[in-house]
Every structure is written in structure tokens, then in C-alpha cells.
Design an enzyme around this catalytic site. Structure first.
Site, mmCIF file in Angstrom:
data_model
loop_
_atom_site.group_PDB
_atom_site.id
_atom_site.type_symbol
_atom_site.label_atom_id
_atom_site.label_comp_id
_atom_site.label_asym_id
_atom_site.label_seq_id
_atom_site.Cartn_x
_atom_site.Cartn_y
_atom_site.Cartn_z
ATOM 1 N N HIS A 185 -0.553 -12.398 -5.441
ATOM 2 C CA HIS A 185 -1.751 -11.824 -6.208
ATOM 3 C C HIS A 185 -3.226 -12.590 -5.795
ATOM 4 O O HIS A 185 -4.344 -11.866 -5.607
ATOM 5 C CB HIS A 185 -1.732 -12.181 -7.548
ATOM 6 C CG HIS A 185 -0.869 -11.230 -8.566
ATOM 7 N ND1 HIS A 185 -0.225 -11.524 -9.487
ATOM 8 C CD2 HIS A 185 -0.640 -9.811 -8.154
ATOM 9 C CE1 HIS A 185 0.612 -10.244 -9.938
ATOM 10 N NE2 HIS A 185 0.202 -9.488 -9.203
ATOM 11 N N ARG A 319 -3.045 7.426 1.927
ATOM 12 C CA ARG A 319 -1.512 7.057 2.267
ATOM 13 C C ARG A 319 -0.518 7.116 0.953
ATOM 14 O O ARG A 319 -0.946 6.507 0.094
ATOM 15 C CB ARG A 319 -1.264 5.498 2.704
ATOM 16 C CG ARG A 319 -0.075 5.079 3.290
ATOM 17 C CD ARG A 319 0.232 3.883 3.744
ATOM 18 N NE ARG A 319 -0.253 2.689 3.032
ATOM 19 C CZ ARG A 319 -0.126 1.530 3.137
ATOM 20 N NH1 ARG A 319 -0.134 1.140 4.452
ATOM 21 N NH2 ARG A 319 -0.453 0.659 2.148
ATOM 22 N N GLU A 408 4.122 2.374 12.360
ATOM 23 C CA GLU A 408 4.535 1.151 12.269
ATOM 24 C C GLU A 408 5.821 0.577 12.640
ATOM 25 O O GLU A 408 5.986 -0.692 12.567
ATOM 26 C CB GLU A 408 4.476 1.085 10.606
ATOM 27 C CG GLU A 408 3.315 1.150 9.748
ATOM 28 C CD GLU A 408 3.499 1.617 8.278
ATOM 29 O OE1 GLU A 408 3.023 0.691 7.436
ATOM 30 O OE2 GLU A 408 4.006 2.311 8.053
ATOM 31 N N ASN A 431 0.026 -4.505 11.496
ATOM 32 C CA ASN A 431 0.514 -5.533 10.761
ATOM 33 C C ASN A 431 2.086 -5.336 10.580
ATOM 34 O O ASN A 431 3.053 -6.170 11.102
ATOM 35 C CB ASN A 431 0.297 -5.706 9.069
ATOM 36 C CG ASN A 431 -1.406 -6.127 8.994
ATOM 37 O OD1 ASN A 431 -1.782 -6.717 9.908
ATOM 38 N ND2 ASN A 431 -1.886 -5.861 7.832
ATOM 39 N N ASP A 432 2.464 -4.129 10.288
ATOM 40 C CA ASP A 432 4.162 -3.980 10.477
ATOM 41 C C ASP A 432 4.433 -3.543 11.815
ATOM 42 O O ASP A 432 5.573 -3.605 12.175
ATOM 43 C CB ASP A 432 4.323 -2.591 9.515
ATOM 44 C CG ASP A 432 4.553 -3.036 8.184
ATOM 45 O OD1 ASP A 432 5.438 -4.038 8.146
ATOM 46 O OD2 ASP A 432 4.451 -2.607 6.897
ATOM 47 N N ARG A 442 6.647 -10.863 8.677
ATOM 48 C CA ARG A 442 5.055 -11.021 8.481
ATOM 49 C C ARG A 442 4.539 -11.867 7.371
ATOM 50 O O ARG A 442 3.405 -12.363 7.468
ATOM 51 C CB ARG A 442 4.215 -9.615 8.014
ATOM 52 C CG ARG A 442 4.543 -8.902 6.963
ATOM 53 C CD ARG A 442 4.397 -7.535 6.948
ATOM 54 N NE ARG A 442 2.965 -7.379 6.032
ATOM 55 C CZ ARG A 442 2.531 -6.132 5.790
ATOM 56 N NH1 ARG A 442 3.151 -5.302 6.343
ATOM 57 N NH2 ARG A 442 1.276 -6.229 5.260
ATOM 58 N N CYS A 479 -5.438 1.046 11.272
ATOM 59 C CA CYS A 479 -5.778 0.889 10.101
ATOM 60 C C CYS A 479 -5.296 -0.667 9.697
ATOM 61 O O CYS A 479 -5.594 -0.953 8.232
ATOM 62 C CB CYS A 479 -5.311 2.007 9.058
ATOM 63 S SG CYS A 479 -3.577 2.019 9.057
#
Length: 543
Positions: A185, A319, A408, A431-432, A442, A479
Site C-alpha cells: 500500500h 487495460r 509483457e 516491468n513484466d 520484480r 507504458c
């Protein structure tokens, strides 16, 4: 150069400022005998009422729905009947209220850690509930955010949702924690506020003395520790321009080659004051994430419509919900996978619950028809051409004409040309794509070097996608948060990427970086990075 610390980049952007640490919560006193069990239970009841009321009041004051929902969930956790019953039992066994609270919540914390994934990330929320209840039982206040009188970098073991909800971007420059994960969070709320954030940075960061200058790079996960600040900054520099301001000019290179600069968001609230040409990634899972049942069509339509209204006349790429692995949805707990990152996640969830995807597509279509935004839809975790074709058919049957696929997975990158025969655009999630290309989780700080976006192998995969798009005249965007690095954005433009989507606060810097280079210079930078032997050499080659 100062000492280099490494963690996980959880929210893009780079900033330098003086570090100040959030104080530790109060410690438990030595245990003592229970002389009045009823009085101990009353201490717990008073603490529960006070802590729940405080968190609920913060939820009411929260500036965005994501923060408010997270706080409401935590407030409900404070008064969870199972926890309260177990605490009462512990008191009956001879534990004073603070020690009973600590013992019971420690047991539940262990269960969350053992469950892994997003549930493990929620252990920090349980820690905060424990600390707040214990503090109230002891009659001492919880530590508040530092108040140095000038903007600062917040350093902490972790930042609770209740404290993260109070992070003011005019006072807090960035966040660095020794614990946490990309899906904690802390990370979610910091991203919502556009604050550069590094999590899982290790214990060394907690030894940084207050007032020491640090540079936080929330894209790469690096924290550079320097000397004590001679003069603290008096204000946080502006990071976004208001709509209609000169900063809204489209992204383009010095010689006029357009590179669309778009925003990554999770809700309409993140668009306030944003100077973006559109939305390149609308993360709809934020709407789903804290629900125990799937959100209704009406609730979804309202959320999508709010974004589309803000972006009237501009493109919005939606998405579909990205669930699974480190982002499980509470209402999809129907299996235990040995390796969730390689299992049922993203588009693959539709193999088991096609109704959720079809409901979402129908809601997006209704909201799109009622707006002037240029709405597109893309699916996460597309791996094969057949998956892309099936998704495209579902979208078009729902009335959504422009359909894309996220890249990804390396399999999608090497078949990009074939994917573009069945979809209208591609969007690379760096990232992925890094995670799967380098077989590196990650969420692991120890493997952060493998996940560096400057890895030449990753650039080669992006180049494959861009070349496939250029061959058929279809757009290929990026992105991932790496797009928020100005030097890296120049490389991406040189590879042939047609749009860059990032945290809203990064757009102005990326616009300026592109404007300084011609397209030929961008291409030379891209080729130099591709030819490098490692990330450091790639950075150095670009300069």
C-alpha cells in the site's frame, strides 16, 4: 558519487533532497500479571473504537477513492471479530491487553507471509493495526510524519496506509522504505500521489542521518546517499502543468517527430492538473482490487466515465483488469498455484471467469459511447496470436473498435508482427517484460540489477516490437515506468516507439528531453545502447 543503495523502484521519477526518518512505533513494556481480565478486555475495546474511528476519519478526508477504499478496508480489519475473539482468549490465558494484541496479530501476520504474493504485502497493514492498538492501550501517541519545516525525503521501515494517506506532495519529495514491495500500500498510495518511491531498500537506508542529502530514483530503485544538506529546499518544484498551460504541447523531437506523451493512472482523481496528451494506461484493476465481490456494471461504468470525461477528445487506453500473481483479487481465491507469476494472471483469468471480462468490456463500451474520449482497450499478459485474436473479437462484439495487446512476455515480443495482424496496436510493459525475460521476480531487491530497463536484451525485445509496428504502420507504445527516465525515453524514441506513458509528474521532464534531440540523435542513442554489453555501459553510451 555517494554511497549507492539499491531497492525496488515502485514509483517513477528522480528527486534530490534531505532525508528524515519516521520514528519507530512504541515498544511493548515487559509483561505483567493480569489482575482484572474484564479491565484488560475493556482496554482493547476502547483501543479498537478509537483506532477505527481515526482511520475512518482519514478515509473520509482522503483525496482519492483508492486511498479511501484502502483505509476503509483497514478500518474494518481493526474491528474484525475473529481477531477480537482471539485477543479475548489470550487475555483469559493471562496476557495483558498490549501483549495479547501483539501475540494474536503476530500469528495472523505469519499466515499472510506464508501465503505470499499480495497477501504477504498486506502483512504491513496488520503491523500498523497492531502498533496503533498497542499505542492506544499504553496511552502514548503513534509517531507522526516528520516536520522539518521544509520539503524532505521520507525514510521509514514502511509507511502505513493511514500515514501514506497524509503524504503531501508539497512537503514530501519522495519515499524510501527498507521493507515493502511493488504492490504494498505504500507503493500504491505513493504512485497515486506521483512521489518517486523506492521500497525494499534494506536496513542500511535506516542508518542515514536526518538532514543527509539523498537522491531517489524511483524508476531504477537506486538511492544515492550524499553529504548533509547545506540549505534545505524551500519548496517542491512544480511537477505537472494545468490543463491548457503551455506545458500541454505535444511531445516531439527537436526536428518535429511526434512522440505522444501519455499518463499512467488508476482513477480519474489522478488526472487533476495533468498535462498529458491522453491516458496510455488506465489500470482498471484498482477498481477491482479491494472488493470481496466483483464490482457491479453500474459501478464500473461510473469509474470509466469519470476518466473519459476528464480526457474528452483525447485518447484513453483502458487495460482490462490485471489480476493474479502479485495482484490477486479477493473474489478469485479459487486455487493455490505453485508459481502464480507463471499461472492464471492477466487475460488468462478469463479462462476460468469469462463473465468478469465480458462484463467489464460491456461497461467500458457503455461509458465510451457516452463520452467524447477516444477509447481503446488492451489486454494484459497476452502470449499468443490466438489469445490476441480471441480478445479482439470479444472487444469488437462489445462495440469497442480499437483493440491492442500488451507485450509483457518474450513470446509476444518475438511474434509482434503476427500480433499486429489481429490487433491495432501494441503497448510494451517493461516491468513484466523484464521479469519474464530475465527470470527475475520484480519484487526481489536482490535481483534488481537484472530488472534494470537499460539491459540491452530488454532493449532488443522493445526494438522487435517497434520494428513490427513500423512495418505495418501501427503504433507501438511503452507504458512501463521506465518511460519516465528522460535518457531512456530518448532511446525508446530512437528504437521507433511511437508513444510513452508514465506517471503524470514525469511528463514535463520527458517532453523537455525529447525536444533537445533530433530523431537521428535518438536513433544513434538507441543503437549505442543496443550495442552495449550491460546496463551501465548502455547508460554511459547514451550520455
Amino acid at each position: 558519487m555517494g554511497e549507492q543503495l539499491r531497492g525496488i523502484g515502485a514509483s517513477g521519477g528522480s528527486v534530490t533532497g534531505p532525508a528524515y526518518r519516521l520514528a519507530d512505533p512504541p515498544r511493548l513494556p515487559p509483561p505483567g500479571p493480569v489482575t482484572d481480565a474484564a479491565a484488560e478486555r475493556a482496554r482493547v475495546a476502547d483501543a479498537v473504537a478509537a483506532v477505527r474511528a481515526d482511520i475512518e476519519s482519514r478515509a473520509v478526508r482522503a483525496g482519492d477513492p483508492t486511498t479511501a477504499e484502502i483505509l476503509r478496508v483497514q478500518a474494518a480489519l481493526v474491528a474484525d471479530r475473529t481477531l477480537l475473539d482471539e485477543i479475548a482468549v489470550a487475555i483469559g490465558e493471562g496476557h495483558q491487553a498490549p501483549h495479547a494484541i501483539s501475540a494474536v496479530l503476530a500469528s495472523h501476520r505469519s499466515a499472510l507471509i506464508d501465503a505470499g504474493g499480495l497477501l504477504a504485502a498486506r502483512a504491513a497493514d496488520l503491523d500498523d493495526v497492531r502498533d496503533r492498538l498497542i499505542a492506544h492501550c499504553l496511552g502514548v501517541p503513534m509517531p507522526t510524519l516528520p516536520q522539518p519545516g521544509h520539503p524532505f525525503v521520507l525514510v521509514a521501515v514502511d509507511v502505513s496506509p493511514a500515514d501514506a494517506a497524509l503524504l503531501d506532495p508539497t512537503r514530501v519529495l519522495a519515499v524510501v522504505t527498507s521493507a515493502g514491495s511493488f504492490v504494498s500500500h505504500t507503493a500504491i498510495l505513493a504512485r497515486a500521489r506521483g512521489l518517486p518511491t523506492v521500497v525494499a531498500c534494506g536496513g542500511a537506508v535506516l542508518e542515514v542521518a536526518d538532514g543527509t542529502t539523498v537522491t531517489v530514483d524511483g524508476t531504477t530503485g537506486r538511492v544515492t546517499v550524499g553529504e548533509a544538506a547545506a540549505e534545505p529546499p524551500s519548496a517542491v518544484p512544480p511537477v505537472v502543468a494545468a490543463k491548457g498551460a503551455p506545458g500541454c504541447d505535444p511531445g516531439r523531437t527537436r526536428d518535429g517527430q511526434p512522440i505522444a506523451l501519455l499518463a499512467n493512472i488508476g482513477s480519474a482523481d489522478e488526472l487533476t492538473g495533468v498535462a498529458a496528451e491522453g491516458v496510455g494506461l488506465f489500470r482498471t484493476e484498482m477498481l477491482f482490487q479491494h472488493h470481496t465481490v466483483a464490482p457491479s456494471p453500474e459501478e464500473q461504468i461510473a469509474a470509466y466515465s469519470a476518466v473519459f470525461r476528464e480526457m474528452s477528445g483525447r485518447p484513453v487506453i483502458v487495460r482490462t483488469f490485471d489480476a493474479g500473481s502479485d495482484k490477486p483479487l479477493p473474489f478469485l481465491r479459487d486455487n493455490q498455484e505453485p508459481n502464480p507469476a507463471l499461472g492464471i494472471r492477466g487475460l488468462r483469468v478469463a479462462r476460468r471467469r469469462s463473465d468478469i471480462l465480458s462484463t467489464q468490456l460491456a461497461a467500458i463500451a457503455v461509458a465510451a459511447r457516452e463520452s467524447e474520449a477516444k477509447v481503446s482497450v488492451m489486454a494484459p499478459m497476452v502470449t499468443t496470436v490466438a489469445e490476441a485474436a480471441s480478445f479482439a473479437a470479444l472487444c469488437r462484439d462489445a462495440g469497442l473498435a480499437t483493440v491492442g495487446a500488451m507485450v509483457e512476455v518474450p513470446a509476444a515480443a518475438v511474434r509482434a508482427a503476427e500480433l499486429l495482424q489481429v490487433v491495432d496496436f501494441l503497448s510494451v510493459g517493461t516491468n513484466d517484460l523484464s521479469q519474464y525475460a530475465f527470470a527475475a521476480d520484480r519484487r526481489s531487491g536482490e535481483l534488481a540489477d537484472l530488472l534494470d530497463p537499460w539491459q540491452p536484451a530488454l532493449l532488443s525485445l522493445v526494438a522487435l516490437c517497434a520494428a513490427a509496428g513500423a512495418a505495418v504502420g501501427r503504433p507501438v507504445g511503452v507504458c512501463g515506468e521506465a518511460a519516465a527516465d528522460p535518457a531512456f525515453a530518448v532511446v525508446l524514441a530512437g528504437l521507433g516507439v511511437t508513444s510513452l506513458s508514465m506517471a503524470p509528474r514525469a511528463i514535463a521532464d520527458i517532453r523537455a528531453a525529447l525536444a533537445e534531440r533530433s530523431m537521428d540523435e535518438c536513433r544513434r542513442a538507441a543503437q549505442a545502447a543496443l550495442a552495449a554489453g550491460d546496463p551501465a555501459a548502455a547508460r554511459a553510451a547514451v550520455g
